[in-house]
Scaffold this active site. Structure first.
Site, PDB file in Angstrom:
ATOM      1  N   GLU A   1      13.149  43.844  -7.074  1.00 26.74           N
ATOM      2  CA  GLU A   1      13.315  42.383  -7.047  1.00 26.74           C
ATOM      3  C   GLU A   1      14.706  42.021  -6.533  1.00 26.74           C
ATOM      4  O   GLU A   1      15.699  42.579  -7.005  1.00 26.74           O
ATOM      5  CB  GLU A   1      13.126  41.815  -8.454  1.00 26.74           C
TER       6      GLU A   1
ATOM      7  N   ASP B   1       6.841  49.303  -9.600  1.00 26.54           N
ATOM      8  CA  ASP B   1       8.066  48.534  -9.831  1.00 26.54           C
ATOM      9  C   ASP B   1       9.154  49.441 -10.392  1.00 26.54           C
ATOM     10  O   ASP B   1       8.909  50.177 -11.360  1.00 26.54           O
ATOM     11  CB  ASP B   1       7.805  47.435 -10.886  1.00 26.54           C
TER      12      ASP B   1
ATOM     13  N   ASP C   1       5.879  45.971 -13.496  1.00 27.08           N
ATOM     14  CA  ASP C   1       6.592  45.996 -14.782  1.00 27.08           C
ATOM     15  C   ASP C   1       6.041  44.904 -15.706  1.00 27.08           C
ATOM     16  O   ASP C   1       6.466  44.767 -16.847  1.00 27.08           O
ATOM     17  CB  ASP C   1       8.112  45.897 -14.596  1.00 27.08           C
ATOM     18  N   SER C   2       5.018  44.159 -15.210  1.00 31.05           N
ATOM     19  CA  SER C   2       4.271  43.251 -16.089  1.00 31.05           C
ATOM     20  C   SER C   2       3.548  44.040 -17.171  1.00 31.05           C
ATOM     21  O   SER C   2       3.051  43.459 -18.139  1.00 31.05           O
ATOM     22  CB  SER C   2       3.265  42.421 -15.280  1.00 31.05           C
TER      23      SER C   2
ATOM     24  N   GLU D   1       6.753  35.260  -5.038  1.00 28.95           N
ATOM     25  CA  GLU D   1       6.144  34.762  -6.277  1.00 28.95           C
ATOM     26  C   GLU D   1       6.533  33.311  -6.536  1.00 28.95           C
ATOM     27  O   GLU D   1       7.718  32.955  -6.513  1.00 28.95           O
ATOM     28  CB  GLU D   1       6.586  35.661  -7.458  1.00 28.95           C
TER      29      GLU D   1
ATOM     30  N   LYS E   1       8.818  49.095  -5.598  1.00 28.56           N
ATOM     31  CA  LYS E   1       9.104  47.664  -5.384  1.00 28.56           C
ATOM     32  C   LYS E   1      10.346  47.293  -6.192  1.00 28.56           C
ATOM     33  O   LYS E   1      10.512  47.777  -7.325  1.00 28.56           O
ATOM     34  CB  LYS E   1       7.903  46.807  -5.817  1.00 28.56           C
TER      35      LYS E   1
END
Ligand code: KIV
Length: 272
Positions: free
Chosen positions: A123, A91, A52-53, A190, A121
């Site tokens: 978070e 993501d 999602d970057s 991270e 993925k």
């Protein structure tokens, strides 16, 4: 240490566990479009992350929060068309899995069905365990992401190193164990201290992929635009740039502008 590498026609979640067992480090890199993913895949990167970057490097947002599920699916389907060897992980974006586990499953199913990706993925740790469990029960491989989780940036307030204090470090270790127990096939860590990351990697049997988490983990991930030096204003300590593409591209484009203005381009050989 050089390790005899096994050839993989297609990297799977099982191959990643095998790599960890064999002491072979895992390479992971982001991609968001077909052309870049083709290059990344051909270079034998094991895992392509449609991160999602994309919200930052593709859309120019300050955070990863604005990117939508539809936009992630669009990026992912372009990457999937290019990836012949790599495992493609996508993501699930902010707001598409946090409210309840049914929503999380719906989002994961849309990603898998509409993009053809191989895994998702998410978070977070214990807070999202019901969502992780439900997605896994549907047969969708899930990768966790702990430490600095950019979707929670407004809770943290800054992008500085996480889990330096004992309480946060202890929670991170518990979360990693829990994600393994639930059945996640790997975890991204991270921006946490290298010693802690190594401890986590040694305490679980699933691969731990680090970004700003030192060399004691099972693999590394970077944002491809950072590695290539396209995001020249972004200079975290963990980043190794392999070229200065920002400068090379700027020079090439300026030369093109000059050539057009001076009528050098196109030449007689470059026309019909
Ligand atoms: O979105 C992303 O690119 C990521 C990596 C930084 C791990 O989550």
């Amino acid at each position: 240490m050089s390790v005899a590498k096994k050839e993989y026609k297609r990297v799977t979640v099982k191959s990643l566990v095998e790599m960890k067992q064999n002491g072979e480090k895992i390479s992971m890199l982001t991609s968001y479009d077909y052309s870049m993913a083709k290059i990344v895949d051909a270079a034998n990167v094991d895992v392509i992350l449609v991160g999602d970057s994309a919200s930052n490097v593709i859309a120019g947002h300050e955070t990863t929060l604005p990117i939508t599920l539809d936009q992630m699916i669009y990026h992912a389907s372009s990457v999937v068309r290019a990836a012949k060897r790599a495992l493609v992980v996508v993501d699930i974006p902010f707001g598409s899995y946090q409210s309840d586990s049914k929503e999380a499953l719906r989002s994961a199913i849309r990603i898998m069905k509409e993009s053809g990706a191989h895994a998702v993925k998410v978070e977070g740790g214990m807070e999202i365990k019901d969502s992780v469990k439900r997605i896994l029960q549907a047969g969708i491989p899930v990768m966790g992401h702990l430490g600095l989780t950019p979707q929670s940036i407004y809770k943290f307030g800054t992008y500085t190193v996480r889990a330096k204090e004992e309480r946060e470090a202890a929670k991170l270790k518990e979360d990693a164990k829990k994600l393994e127990e639930l059945g996640c096939f790997g975890i991204v860590l991270e921006k946490i201290p290298a010693k802690l990351a190594q401890e986590v990697a040694e305490s679980v049997s699933i691969p731990i992929i680090g970004i700003g988490a030192g060399g004691g983990v099972d693999g590394q991930v970077l944002v491809v635009h950072d590695l290539l030096g396209m995001t020249h204003e972004f200079n975290p300590r963990f980043l190794r740039r392999y070229m200065n593409l920002y400068e090379e591209m700027s020079n090439a484009i300026s030369k093109y502008v000059d050539d057009v203005k001076s009528r050098d381009f196109p030449s007689t050989e470059e026309q019909y």
